[in-house]
Design a protein around this motif. Structure first.
Motif, PDB file in Angstrom:
ATOM      1  N   LYS A   1       0.787  -1.280  -0.002  1.00 14.99           N
ATOM      2  CA  LYS A   1      -0.153   0.016   0.038  1.00 14.99           C
ATOM      3  C   LYS A   1       0.871   1.436   0.017  1.00 14.99           C
ATOM      4  CE  LYS A   1      -4.059  -1.897   2.639  1.00 14.99           C
ATOM      5  NZ  LYS A   1      -4.504  -2.117   3.538  1.00 14.99           N
ATOM      6  N   ILE A   2       2.003   1.110   0.674  1.00 19.20           N
ATOM      7  CA  ILE A   2       3.013   2.431   0.763  1.00 19.20           C
ATOM      8  C   ILE A   2       3.657   2.583  -0.478  1.00 19.20           C
ATOM      9  CG2 ILE A   2       4.731   3.394   2.047  1.00 19.20           C
ATOM     10  CD1 ILE A   2       3.572   1.902   4.662  1.00 19.20           C
ATOM     11  N   ALA A   3       4.331   1.447  -1.057  1.00 26.13           N
ATOM     12  CA  ALA A   3       5.208   1.740  -2.268  1.00 26.13           C
ATOM     13  C   ALA A   3       4.665   0.390  -3.291  1.00 26.13           C
ATOM     14  CB  ALA A   3       6.850   1.498  -1.960  1.00 26.13           C
ATOM     15  N   PRO A   4       3.704   0.488  -3.983  1.00 17.28           N
ATOM     16  CA  PRO A   4       3.325  -0.656  -4.916  1.00 17.28           C
ATOM     17  C   PRO A   4       4.213  -0.890  -6.022  1.00 17.28           C
ATOM     18  CG  PRO A   4       1.703   1.400  -5.168  1.00 17.28           C
ATOM     19  CD  PRO A   4       2.917   1.741  -3.937  1.00 17.28           C
ATOM     20  N   SER A   5       4.633   0.154  -6.653  1.00 15.57           N
ATOM     21  CA  SER A   5       5.375   0.153  -7.855  1.00 15.57           C
ATOM     22  C   SER A   5       6.418   0.909  -8.147  1.00 15.57           C
ATOM     23  CB  SER A   5       4.344   0.284  -8.997  1.00 15.57           C
ATOM     24  OG  SER A   5       3.863   1.506  -9.073  1.00 15.57           O
TER      25      SER A   5
END
Length: 127
Positions: A65-69
């Motif tokens: 959720k914080i760093a998805p991609s």
């Protein structure tokens, strides 16, 4: 509990080797410098939430959720899709306005296997 409540301590009380040891290093310029065709330096690195290629941490829902991609920090419009091209290849990723990079520089994490920044970099090593 959110992730912001976790703290990591590397040293408590004293350093394991006594007082920290600092020494100067000789400057060695990059093996490839910007030129007319490739005008921006690409730096790669880690982000707080992942370790290497996210084999384990990429399975953690809260981290996704914080760093998805993948993303690249560069001085263009935030959120635009950007094609990043080097002498070794190209990838498409999301642009973020970067305040940690200077003019003529960009920064990209290497954690994301579908858009790995290492595909774009030079493997030159210094001995």
């Amino acid at each position: 509990m959110s992730l912001s409540h976790y703290y990591i301590y590397i040293y408590v009380g004293k350093f394991s080797r006594g007082i920290g040891y600092f020494y100067p290093t000789k400057y060695i310029p990059s093996a490839e410098l910007p030129d007319e065709e490739y005008q921006t330096i690409l730096m790669t690195g880690r982000i707080l939430y992942y370790y290497t290629t996210r084999v384990m941490t990429g399975r953690t829902e809260e981290l996704m959720k914080i760093a998805p991609s993948s993303f690249i920090e560069i001085n263009i419009k935030n959120g635009d899709r950007s094609k990043v091209t080097s002498r070794r290849g190209e990838i498409e990723t999301t642009a973020r306005v970067g305040y940690k990079v200077s003019k003529g520089e960009s920064w990209m994490p290497f954690h994301f296997p579908d858009r790995n920044a290492n595909w774009l970099t030079n493997a030159a090593l210094y001995g």
